[in-house]
Structures are given as C-alpha cells and as structure tokens.
Design an enzyme around this catalytic site. Structure first.
Site, short mmCIF file in Angstrom:
data_model
loop_
_atom_site.label_atom_id
_atom_site.label_comp_id
_atom_site.label_asym_id
_atom_site.label_seq_id
_atom_site.Cartn_x
_atom_site.Cartn_y
_atom_site.Cartn_z
N ALA A 1 -56.10 -12.33 65.23
CA ALA A 1 -57.30 -13.11 64.95
C ALA A 1 -56.41 -14.55 65.32
O ALA A 1 -56.55 -15.30 66.44
CB ALA A 1 -57.50 -14.11 63.77
N GLU B 1 -45.14 -15.48 63.66
CA GLU B 1 -44.80 -14.14 63.13
C GLU B 1 -44.04 -13.90 62.82
O GLU B 1 -43.16 -13.60 63.15
CB GLU B 1 -45.19 -13.41 64.91
CG GLU B 1 -45.28 -12.29 64.66
CD GLU B 1 -46.44 -11.75 63.79
OE1 GLU B 1 -45.80 -10.87 63.16
OE2 GLU B 1 -47.54 -12.24 63.73
N ALA B 2 -44.73 -12.87 61.47
CA ALA B 2 -43.84 -11.90 60.59
C ALA B 2 -43.19 -11.61 61.15
O ALA B 2 -41.90 -10.91 61.16
CB ALA B 2 -44.17 -11.53 59.62
N TRP C 1 -46.21 -3.71 58.68
CA TRP C 1 -45.48 -3.52 57.71
C TRP C 1 -45.12 -2.61 56.27
O TRP C 1 -45.35 -1.50 56.08
CB TRP C 1 -46.37 -4.05 56.11
CG TRP C 1 -46.96 -5.42 56.83
CD1 TRP C 1 -47.47 -5.86 58.25
CD2 TRP C 1 -46.14 -6.88 56.93
NE1 TRP C 1 -47.68 -7.83 58.10
CE2 TRP C 1 -46.65 -7.92 57.47
CE3 TRP C 1 -45.18 -7.21 55.98
CZ2 TRP C 1 -46.88 -9.25 58.07
CZ3 TRP C 1 -44.86 -8.52 56.27
CH2 TRP C 1 -45.77 -9.74 56.82
N ASN D 1 -53.77 -0.16 66.39
CA ASN D 1 -55.23 0.65 65.82
C ASN D 1 -55.81 1.74 67.30
O ASN D 1 -55.32 1.81 67.82
CB ASN D 1 -55.88 -0.69 65.83
CG ASN D 1 -56.53 -1.34 66.95
OD1 ASN D 1 -56.41 -0.66 67.74
ND2 ASN D 1 -57.13 -2.08 66.88
N VAL E 1 -43.78 -16.68 56.87
CA VAL E 1 -44.21 -17.94 56.53
C VAL E 1 -44.44 -17.25 54.53
O VAL E 1 -45.12 -16.81 54.01
CB VAL E 1 -45.27 -18.50 56.47
CG1 VAL E 1 -46.59 -19.35 55.58
CG2 VAL E 1 -45.83 -18.78 58.09
N HIS F 1 -59.38 -1.12 57.97
CA HIS F 1 -60.13 -2.09 58.20
C HIS F 1 -60.37 -3.08 56.93
O HIS F 1 -61.71 -3.58 56.78
CB HIS F 1 -61.81 -1.13 58.84
CG HIS F 1 -61.74 -0.71 59.67
ND1 HIS F 1 -62.57 -0.06 60.37
CD2 HIS F 1 -60.20 -0.50 60.81
CE1 HIS F 1 -61.81 0.91 61.28
NE2 HIS F 1 -60.75 0.33 61.94
N ALA G 1 -60.50 -11.23 59.34
CA ALA G 1 -60.84 -10.84 59.08
C ALA G 1 -61.45 -11.16 57.08
O ALA G 1 -62.43 -10.95 56.96
CB ALA G 1 -60.36 -9.53 58.96
#
Length: 511
Positions: free
Chosen positions: A25, A45-46, A75, A104, A234, A443, A477
């Site tokens: 997204a 972005e992490a 992660w 994915n 963040v 998902h 999502a």
C-alpha cells in the site's frame, strides 16, 4: 532524490506528508501523493530500501519458498498464536521495499462483488462493487484479457497466467479432477462469477515477480520532492492538541523527529495498529496499563484481526511427476468452491524436497477474529498476535468439509500418475487435527477497520481518516471492514489507490 539503504543520505527534518511503510500500500500512496509535485513526501520504511534493478534474485523469480526464506525482508522476531491448540510460531510479514508483495505467493485476484456487498453492509456505502470495479480496471495491465470488457490494459500492475502446457503435474491433475467432479471451468479467474477451476493469475511479467516497489514506487523515484528512507522505524506519531505534528523515528540506536502536518500509515494490518497504539490511539485501558498517554480512545485499534486459515495436504510425488515438476511452473490453477464461494484449493507442484507436492486448502471467508496488542512501549518489541483461527464453530465446520472434498479430489484418477501410493488421511479426530495443524496464508486485515463514526470497532472513516485526531490516515489492508474472500494483494492496491486520491484531495482542501 535520495534513498537510504546504506545511510548515505539523511532524513529531512520536515515534510508535507510522511507515508509510513513502503509495502503493497505505501509504495502506491507515496507514488500517488508525489505525482503533482506540489508536496514534499517522505516515505519511511523499517526494512531495506532498494531499486527494482537491485532486488534480490530470490524475490524476482517464481519460487515462493525462496522469497519467504529471505529473513532480511521479513520481521524476523514476529510470532503469532494461530489457534489455542498451538504454541506461537513465526509469522511472515514483509519488511522492506515492496513489503509483503516482495515475498508473497504472487496471486493477483480481485475482490469479488460479494466482498464489497459485505463492506456496504458494514456501513461503507462508498465501497460498493460499482464504486471499486473501475479502480481494479485502472490498476491492471492484464496480459491475457486486457482488451476485454471489465479489464485494464494500461495499468501499473501486470497480470499474467501460465499456459496449460507449462502447468506442473499437481496443477494439471487438480484441474482435471475438479472438472471431473463437476466444478465449472473458467478461463479468467478475475471475471465475475468465476467460482470453479481457473488458471491462476499472478502479478508477474515475463515470468518475474512485480511487487509494488516495481509497479508504483520505481517510476516515481526520480521525482525531486519524493524521498525514501530505508531502515528507519517509526516509533510513534506525534500530536499537539489532537493534531498531527510529525513522527518520531528510531534508527541505529538514536531517535529523531520529522515535522509534518500529515501522516499516512501504510505499515500493514500488524504494524499500523502497533504504531497507533504506541502513539496513544487505541483502547484506553490497555494504553493506560502501558503508561501511554491517551490521545484518542478508539477500542477498535488492533481488534478484528482476520486471516485465512489453511491446511496442507502433502504427498510424495511419483518419480515421473517429480521430474516433470522441476521443468514446469507450480500452482498454475486455483479452485474456488463452497456454497459461499469460501473455499480455495491451491496445487503445490513442489514443496519441501524434490519429490513432494500437496494441496493447500483454505477457508477464505472466516468469521473468527483475533487481535494485535503491544507487548511494551518499545518500538523494537514486536507486537503480540493472537489470530484465534477456527474459534468460530462455523469456520471449523466449513474447513472440515473443504478437507473432505480435497480428499475426494485426490482420489480422482487424475492423481494416480502423480501421487506415490495412497496418502494417509487425518483419522477420525479430524477437528482436533485441524486445530493442531491449521496454518495461515499470511493475509492479515481488519485491525483499523473502516466504518461509520460512533460504532465501537470503527477506527477510520471511508476516506481513511483516523477518528478523533486531525492529519492522520491509515491506507492499507488494516482498514478492510470485512476480510476479502480472495488473496488480498490486488484489493490492497485498489484500496491504496482510492484512499491516496481521497487523501490528496483532502490535503488540497486544507491549503
């Protein structure tokens, strides 16, 4: 423009808009908000940021297992309890440019009219099928049906299918068995009314994965007012008198503040609610227990976590099938079945080992929901996920029926040349077996649900604005009010496209 995979460019001290998360997204939202060139957009972005041309080989090809094995793009410490009968286990969630779209299964399936009828019933009248269908058309470049009514040929997301002669042995057998047992056959999985067996549709071009980093962010990277900062976590959104004033970043042992009047969270259904909670937006009792100052008491933040429960029916391939599986593509068709179009059967022509295959049987419209909760205020401490899969009795009943039907498919003559011997089936304690062996398709959705203001579970309105504060949106999502009955990637991109347009209009009105 400056990207930050190697730390050779500092994060600006101020921006007009901060977009958090460069995944399925966030890449879309950052690209769209930076189009007009009238705002300074910082995309944080992490995980690692990288150009499309520098993407690791494992995430370019079609081998899903290799992509999921890239721990640097996940992660690594994230755990989830799937059912009450299982201990917590690793939960795959993308981290890095493209997010989960880089690792994915690559299925490109539209949400269905039934999905959006459910969204309307949940109070989101602006998200009906007639409202969202044009957005699906605009985003796709369908390599097979682009010239057909209801399909797009000029969008950023390429959609392709594998020819029948490239299907692996398990895919071929499932296709034949499904037709033999009376399932309708469809050429286009994304056509309305395509319940039955169809060739799988993927977000690929020329046999290579196309993530949101490729489709949306890469074309935008040359814009002078867009910056991408990788490897910056963040920790929280900062407020003053209920209005956004920026974000606090954590990177390499220090913290810094970026001032901004607008923030858009696109960190996904796990980390968007975690950021909200750390920022003081969420259930008042849980925030208070962690010593977090309450900015907006929204009990729905982190609640409503939904995922698709699945079980793997694995088997050993015959020698001939194993040899053929190495020369063809895996997972080349998809069976959608069930009275509510709620069952998905995906063939796996290769699993663990060179002579292993299987059928992944999934429940796509679950009623069971779980939660995302903070373990602590520390942004480096991954949240706690409790999915509570199959806690709804109806979900257990429907998945059991799906497994029994998959066993019928495996008994079809089409599998005799593929499966080595008769496969063991779960014994009479099938419900217990399902609870102990249930897995997930990774998902997650629904943890910052969209809906009418005033309802207890609502977190954002129909334009993604977080209730109770100004200048903060969620656009991923996590806002889905009801889980999609299909793999969610295309729907997530559609949601991001529509919310980005609403956010851009809102920012223009505010000037």
């Amino acid at each position: 423009m400056c990207t930050v995979p190697a730390g050779d460019c500092g994060v600006p001290r101020a921006a007009d808009v901060v977009v958090v998360g460069a995944g399925a997204a966030g890449a879309v939202v950052a690209a769209r908000l930076s189009e007009a060139g009238s705002a300074d957009v910082l995309l944080v972005e992490a995980g690692p940021d990288y150009r499309s041309a520098d993407a690791p080989a494992a995430v370019r090809g079609t081998d899903i297992g290799r992509a999921l094995a890239m721990r640097s793009l996940r992660w690594p410490g994230l755990l989830a309890r799937l059912t009450e009968h299982q201990p917590p286990r690793a939960y795959a969630c993308g981290r890095g440019a493209g997010g989960s779209s880089a690792i994915n299964g690559q299925l490109a399936v539209r949400g269905t009219p039934a999905d959006f009828d459910a969204w309307v019933r949940a109070g989101c009248a602006g998200w009906s099928w007639p409202a969202v269908q044009p957005a699906f058309v605009r985003l796709e470049r369908d390599m097979d049906f682009g010239g057909h009514p209801g399909h797009g040929s000029r969008g950023p997301v390429p959609i392709s299918r594998v020819p029948a002669d490239r299907r692996g042995p398990v895919s071929t057998a499932l296709y034949t068995a499904a037709v033999g047992l009376g399932h309708p056959e469809h050429r286009d999985l994304n056509a309305e009314g395509s319940t039955g067996i169809s060739p799988a549709a993927w977000h690929r071009r020329d046999g290579m994965r196309v993530s949101s980093n490729d489709s949306h962010l890469e074309p935008a990277r040359s814009r002078p007012r867009l910056r991408v900062a990788g490897r910056h976590l963040v920790s929280r959104v900062l407020f003053s008198a209920g209005r956004v004033r920026g974000v606090e970043l954590a990177a390499e042992g220090h913290r810094e503040v970026v001032s901004a009047p607008a923030v858009v969270l696109c960190a996904g259904a796990v980390y968007s609610p975690a950021i909200l909670l750390r920022s003081g937006v969420g259930p008042a009792d849980r925030l208070g227990a962690l010593g977090i100052e309450i900015v907006a008491p929204l009990p729905g933040v982190g609640a409503g976590l939904s995922d698709h429960p699945a079980v793997m029916l694995g088997f050993r391939l015959t020698e001939a099938a194993a040899a053929r599986s190495l020369e063809t593509d895996s997972g080349c068709c998809l069976l959608r079945a069930g009275r509510a179009d709620d069952i998905q059967v995906l063939p796996l022509d290769r699993t663990v080992g060179p002579a292993s295959g299987g059928l992944m049987v999934s429940l796509m419209r679950p009623e069971s929901t779980g939660s995302v909760r903070l373990r602590s205020r520390d942004p480096a401490d991954d949240p706690s996920l409790d999915l509570r899969l199959l806690s709804d009795r109806g979900d257990l009943d429907r998945l059991r029926d799906a497994v029994l039907h998959a066993a019928e498919l495996l008994d079809h003559p089409a599998f005799r040349e593929v499966v080595e011997g008769r496969q063991a089936r779960p014994d009479g304690a099938l419900d217990q077996w399902l609870r102990e062996n249930c897995r997930t398709l990774y998902h997650p959705s629904g943890t910052c649900r969209m809906g009418p203001a005033g309802e207890g579970g609502t977190v954002v309105d129909e334009e993604g604005r977080v209730l109770g504060v100004d200048g903060l949106w969620v656009a991923d999502a996590s806002v889905m009010p009801v889980p999609c009955g299909v793999p969610p990637y295309l729907t997530t991109v559609m949601v991001a496209e529509r919310l980005a347009a609403a956010i851009r209009n809102g920012l223009l009105r505010a000037r």
